[in-house]
Design a protein around this motif. Structure first.
Motif, PDB file in Angstrom:
ATOM      1  N   ALA A   1     -10.399 -46.857 -11.934  1.00 21.91           N
ATOM      2  CA  ALA A   1     -10.446 -45.829 -10.886  1.00 21.91           C
ATOM      3  C   ALA A   1      -9.167 -45.003 -10.842  1.00 21.91           C
ATOM      4  CB  ALA A   1     -10.692 -46.482  -9.533  1.00 21.91           C
ATOM      5  N   THR A   2      -8.057 -45.608 -11.235  1.00 22.28           N
ATOM      6  CA  THR A   2      -6.777 -44.923 -11.056  1.00 22.28           C
ATOM      7  C   THR A   2      -6.067 -44.599 -12.363  1.00 22.28           C
ATOM      8  OG1 THR A   2      -5.680 -47.070 -10.845  1.00 22.28           O
ATOM      9  CG2 THR A   2      -6.337 -45.983  -8.809  1.00 22.28           C
ATOM     10  N   ASP A   3      -6.443 -45.239 -13.449  1.00 26.30           N
ATOM     11  CA  ASP A   3      -5.712 -45.045 -14.702  1.00 26.30           C
ATOM     12  C   ASP A   3      -6.610 -44.335 -15.713  1.00 26.30           C
ATOM     13  OD1 ASP A   3      -4.343 -45.237 -17.089  1.00 26.30           O
ATOM     14  OD2 ASP A   3      -3.497 -47.198 -16.622  1.00 26.30           O
ATOM     15  N   ALA A   4      -6.285 -43.090 -15.962  1.00 29.69           N
ATOM     16  CA  ALA A   4      -7.137 -42.271 -16.827  1.00 29.69           C
ATOM     17  C   ALA A   4      -7.127 -42.756 -18.275  1.00 29.69           C
ATOM     18  CB  ALA A   4      -6.677 -40.816 -16.748  1.00 29.69           C
ATOM     19  N   LEU A   5      -6.090 -43.467 -18.673  1.00 23.29           N
ATOM     20  CA  LEU A   5      -5.993 -43.887 -20.068  1.00 23.29           C
ATOM     21  C   LEU A   5      -6.652 -45.244 -20.337  1.00 23.29           C
ATOM     22  CD1 LEU A   5      -2.352 -42.818 -20.948  1.00 23.29           C
ATOM     23  CD2 LEU A   5      -4.472 -41.794 -21.761  1.00 23.29           C
ATOM     24  N   TYR A   6      -6.878 -46.005 -19.296  1.00 23.98           N
ATOM     25  CA  TYR A   6      -7.441 -47.356 -19.452  1.00 23.98           C
ATOM     26  C   TYR A   6      -8.881 -47.257 -19.955  1.00 23.98           C
ATOM     27  CZ  TYR A   6      -8.802 -52.093 -17.979  1.00 23.98           C
ATOM     28  OH  TYR A   6      -9.250 -53.386 -17.932  1.00 23.98           O
ATOM     29  N   SER A   7      -9.189 -48.013 -20.999  1.00 24.77           N
ATOM     30  CA  SER A   7     -10.533 -47.921 -21.598  1.00 24.77           C
ATOM     31  C   SER A   7     -11.624 -48.419 -20.670  1.00 24.77           C
ATOM     32  CB  SER A   7     -10.588 -48.721 -22.897  1.00 24.77           C
ATOM     33  OG  SER A   7      -9.844 -48.101 -23.896  1.00 24.77           O
ATOM     34  N   GLY A   8     -11.308 -49.385 -19.825  1.00 26.20           N
ATOM     35  CA  GLY A   8     -12.309 -49.928 -18.905  1.00 26.20           C
ATOM     36  C   GLY A   8     -12.925 -51.214 -19.418  1.00 26.20           C
ATOM     37  N   PRO A   9     -13.549 -51.978 -18.502  1.00 24.05           N
ATOM     38  CA  PRO A   9     -14.044 -53.308 -18.874  1.00 24.05           C
ATOM     39  C   PRO A   9     -15.166 -53.302 -19.904  1.00 24.05           C
ATOM     40  CG  PRO A   9     -14.527 -52.795 -16.564  1.00 24.05           C
ATOM     41  CD  PRO A   9     -13.652 -51.713 -17.049  1.00 24.05           C
ATOM     42  N   MET A  10     -16.064 -52.350 -19.848  1.00 27.61           N
ATOM     43  CA  MET A  10     -17.180 -52.386 -20.811  1.00 27.61           C
ATOM     44  C   MET A  10     -16.679 -52.176 -22.240  1.00 27.61           C
ATOM     45  SD  MET A  10     -19.375 -50.738 -22.903  1.00 27.61           S
ATOM     46  CE  MET A  10     -19.663 -49.023 -22.563  1.00 27.61           C
ATOM     47  N   PRO A  11     -15.954 -51.093 -22.542  1.00 29.82           N
ATOM     48  CA  PRO A  11     -15.487 -50.912 -23.923  1.00 29.82           C
ATOM     49  C   PRO A  11     -14.578 -52.046 -24.393  1.00 29.82           C
ATOM     50  CG  PRO A  11     -15.293 -48.860 -22.696  1.00 29.82           C
ATOM     51  CD  PRO A  11     -15.612 -49.919 -21.706  1.00 29.82           C
ATOM     52  N   LEU A  12     -13.709 -52.539 -23.498  1.00 27.56           N
ATOM     53  CA  LEU A  12     -12.810 -53.624 -23.898  1.00 27.56           C
ATOM     54  C   LEU A  12     -13.590 -54.918 -24.128  1.00 27.56           C
ATOM     55  CD1 LEU A  12      -9.796 -52.946 -21.498  1.00 27.56           C
ATOM     56  CD2 LEU A  12      -9.883 -52.553 -23.963  1.00 27.56           C
ATOM     57  N   GLY A  13     -14.555 -55.178 -23.269  1.00 23.77           N
ATOM     58  CA  GLY A  13     -15.381 -56.368 -23.444  1.00 23.77           C
ATOM     59  C   GLY A  13     -16.149 -56.314 -24.756  1.00 23.77           C
TER      60      GLY A  13
ATOM     61  N   ILE B   1       3.631 -50.188 -12.652  1.00 20.39           N
ATOM     62  CA  ILE B   1       3.212 -49.741 -11.316  1.00 20.39           C
ATOM     63  C   ILE B   1       3.264 -48.214 -11.237  1.00 20.39           C
ATOM     64  CG2 ILE B   1       3.866 -49.750  -8.877  1.00 20.39           C
ATOM     65  CD1 ILE B   1       4.877 -52.655  -9.352  1.00 20.39           C
ATOM     66  N   LEU B   2       4.351 -47.642 -11.760  1.00 17.56           N
ATOM     67  CA  LEU B   2       4.491 -46.179 -11.714  1.00 17.56           C
ATOM     68  C   LEU B   2       3.428 -45.499 -12.581  1.00 17.56           C
ATOM     69  CD1 LEU B   2       8.389 -45.889 -11.878  1.00 17.56           C
ATOM     70  CD2 LEU B   2       6.921 -45.549  -9.886  1.00 17.56           C
ATOM     71  N   PHE B   3       3.109 -46.098 -13.712  1.00 16.56           N
ATOM     72  CA  PHE B   3       2.094 -45.507 -14.599  1.00 16.56           C
ATOM     73  C   PHE B   3       0.707 -45.522 -13.952  1.00 16.56           C
ATOM     74  CE2 PHE B   3       3.824 -45.505 -19.200  1.00 16.56           C
ATOM     75  CZ  PHE B   3       4.982 -44.889 -18.763  1.00 16.56           C
ATOM     76  N   GLU B   4       0.492 -46.468 -13.052  1.00 19.49           N
ATOM     77  CA  GLU B   4      -0.820 -46.521 -12.412  1.00 19.49           C
ATOM     78  C   GLU B   4      -1.012 -45.393 -11.408  1.00 19.49           C
ATOM     79  OE1 GLU B   4      -1.392 -50.457 -11.002  1.00 19.49           O
ATOM     80  OE2 GLU B   4      -1.436 -51.236 -13.028  1.00 19.49           O
ATOM     81  N   LEU B   5       0.052 -44.701 -11.095  1.00 22.54           N
ATOM     82  CA  LEU B   5      -0.085 -43.513 -10.246  1.00 22.54           C
ATOM     83  C   LEU B   5      -0.564 -42.327 -11.075  1.00 22.54           C
ATOM     84  CD1 LEU B   5       3.180 -44.003  -8.170  1.00 22.54           C
ATOM     85  CD2 LEU B   5       0.857 -44.623  -7.524  1.00 22.54           C
ATOM     86  N   ASP B   6      -0.827 -42.571 -12.349  1.00 22.61           N
ATOM     87  CA  ASP B   6      -1.378 -41.596 -13.278  1.00 22.61           C
ATOM     88  C   ASP B   6      -0.518 -40.327 -13.399  1.00 22.61           C
ATOM     89  OD1 ASP B   6      -3.162 -40.805 -15.152  1.00 22.61           O
ATOM     90  OD2 ASP B   6      -4.580 -39.936 -13.733  1.00 22.61           O
ATOM     91  N   PRO B   7       0.767 -40.485 -13.687  1.00 22.12           N
ATOM     92  CA  PRO B   7       1.607 -39.303 -13.881  1.00 22.12           C
ATOM     93  C   PRO B   7       1.256 -38.585 -15.183  1.00 22.12           C
ATOM     94  CG  PRO B   7       2.843 -41.289 -14.426  1.00 22.12           C
ATOM     95  CD  PRO B   7       1.499 -41.743 -13.949  1.00 22.12           C
ATOM     96  N   ALA B   8       1.705 -37.341 -15.293  1.00 19.50           N
ATOM     97  CA  ALA B   8       1.452 -36.579 -16.520  1.00 19.50           C
ATOM     98  C   ALA B   8       2.221 -37.219 -17.681  1.00 19.50           C
ATOM     99  CB  ALA B   8       1.899 -35.137 -16.322  1.00 19.50           C
ATOM    100  N   ARG B   9       1.790 -36.878 -18.894  1.00 20.10           N
ATOM    101  CA  ARG B   9       2.388 -37.511 -20.080  1.00 20.10           C
ATOM    102  C   ARG B   9       3.904 -37.294 -20.138  1.00 20.10           C
ATOM    103  NH1 ARG B   9       0.977 -40.140 -24.509  1.00 20.10           N
ATOM    104  NH2 ARG B   9      -1.116 -40.357 -23.706  1.00 20.10           N
TER     105      ARG B   9
END
Lengths: 274, 127
Positions: A169-181, B84-92
């Motif tokens: 929900a918060t990390d745009a780069l995280y692949s997520g549980p389905m792809p990682l699983g 923790i800071l990266f989870e705030l989704d900062p720009a690259r």
């Protein structure tokens, strides 16, 4: 709640038509309750009687295709696999899966999930690719080796785990549980030799490192898969790999055909169709 | 590019080091009435009594312990803060800046702390 205690149910549905609405909104519909009704059955009834333009995805109606994942009374589930009575209320609140953009009404945009899935090569990766396309036999795999990945292979890619994951929900780069699983499912398959190729993605920010082990993915999975476990096991594999302690795995060889055994009762395999 | 596989492994290793060395610190400084270690508190009394501090300061092993614990704690803590800071989704670009700042802060604190450990060891030996 007993099915006998109500004759009608209220469907509270989050509606959104990008051609007409500036933002999603809620609408309510009363429909007759039919014993044995699933949430999906109710949606069809709403479409038939109250809202012919209501949109959602569904196909198999038996919890296999993974199309009808949606947020039902606050929990990501399959509409076809959820009885109205099991919700314990005569009000069914239905919204599209969170953590995805909305295409329309209850239709989430799942393309980002499948992009992440594809990037992790969710298929057998072998040097002898020809054997996959034109098999000359079967790969040897013991029952124990099958056990290592079997439960993860039950995933139907419905996206419920992605919708429940607080990290996705918060990390745009995280692949997520389905792809990682699914990456773990193939990494642990004794027939696969694609760990190094998948590591290109897994060792970076898209990998399992951001998982907090909230475990919501496993809680909501309608197929009983445990993606949270897969992610933790994957972390261990990657740490061992970095420390050069991971056991090198030779992809399973083609098993020799049994000889000296006559089994005339088993017919020949049908001709290839593709 | 910083690889999370590598950083995570070091994060775990640093956690294990902290567990051992912080355990040692707790034993020496706070459990002295239960675990009687004459070699680290030779003067008896409280562990932070001057004679005891001086005795530990003369020990090269303790100086190494301080430096290892400092390094492990800095890496473990700053990597956790980075997550923790990266989870705030900062720009690259901001992510790179965060990593650079934390790296500089970490190295800076490690240098100062190491200097303090070596200086106190040298001073104690001279006394």
């Amino acid at each position: 709640m007993s099915a006998k205690s109500f004759t009608e149910v209220t469907y509270r549905i989050r509606r959104y038509n990008p051609e007409r609405d500036s933002a999603p909104h809620w609408e309510e519909y009363r429909i007759p309750y039919i014993p044995g009704m699933t949430v999906l059955d109710g949606l069809w009834k709403v479409k038939e009687l109250r809202a012919p333009d209501l949109a959602w995805r569904s196909s198999c109606r038996m919890g296999v295709c993974g199309s009808c994942g949606m947020l039902i009374n606050g929990k990501a589930r399959l509409a076809c696999n959820t009885q109205v009575t099991e919700l314990g209320s005569d009000t069914v609140v239905v919204a599209p899966l969170p953590n995805f953009d909305i295409v329309r009404d209850l239709v989430p945009e799942l393309a980002p999930m499948f992009d992440n899935h594809r990037a992790l090569q969710p298929h057998l990766v072998r040097e002898d690719a020809r054997e996959l396309d034109e098999p000359t036999g079967e790969f040897y795999q013991s029952a124990h080796e099958l056990e290592q990945y079997l439960q993860f292979s039950y995933c139907i890619k419905c996206g419920c785990c992605m919708a429940a994951c607080p990290t996705y929900a918060t990390d745009a780069l995280y692949s997520g549980p389905m792809p990682l699983g699914q990456a773990h499912r193939y990494n642990t398959d004794s027939r696969d030799g694609g760990f190094a190729a998948r590591r290109e993605v897994l060792a970076g920010e898209a990998g399992p490192w951001r998982c907090h082990y909230a475990g919501e993915c496993s809680r909501v999975c309608p197929k009983g898969v445990d993606p949270a476990k897969a992610i933790q096991l994957m972390k261990r594999e990657l740490v061992l790999d970095y420390l050069r302690l991971r056991k090198a795995k030779c992809p399973a060889k083609v098993a020799a055909k049994p000889s000296g055994v006559r089994r005339p009762e088993i017919p020949e395999a049908p001709a290839k169709t593709v | 590019m910083m690889r999370d596989q590598k950083l995570w492994t070091w994060h775990l290793a640093a956690g294990a080091v902290i567990l051992v060395f912080l355990g040692l610190h707790m034993t020496v400084m706070h459990l002295d009435k239960i675990v009687l270690l004459a070699s680290v508190n030779p003067a008896g009394g409280h562990p932070i009594d001057w004679q005891n501090v001086l005795a530990r300061g003369k020990s090269a092993a303790f100086a190494v312990t301080y430096v290892v614990l400092l390094g492990a704690a800095l890496f473990h803590g700053l990597y956790g803060l980075r997550n923790i800071l990266f989870e705030l989704d900062p720009a690259r670009g901001l992510k790179r800046a965060i990593s650079a700042v934390l790296l500089i802060v970490g190295i800076g604190l490690f240098v100062v702390g190491t200097w303090a450990a070596i200086a106190s060891h040298t001073l104690a030996k001279a006394m």
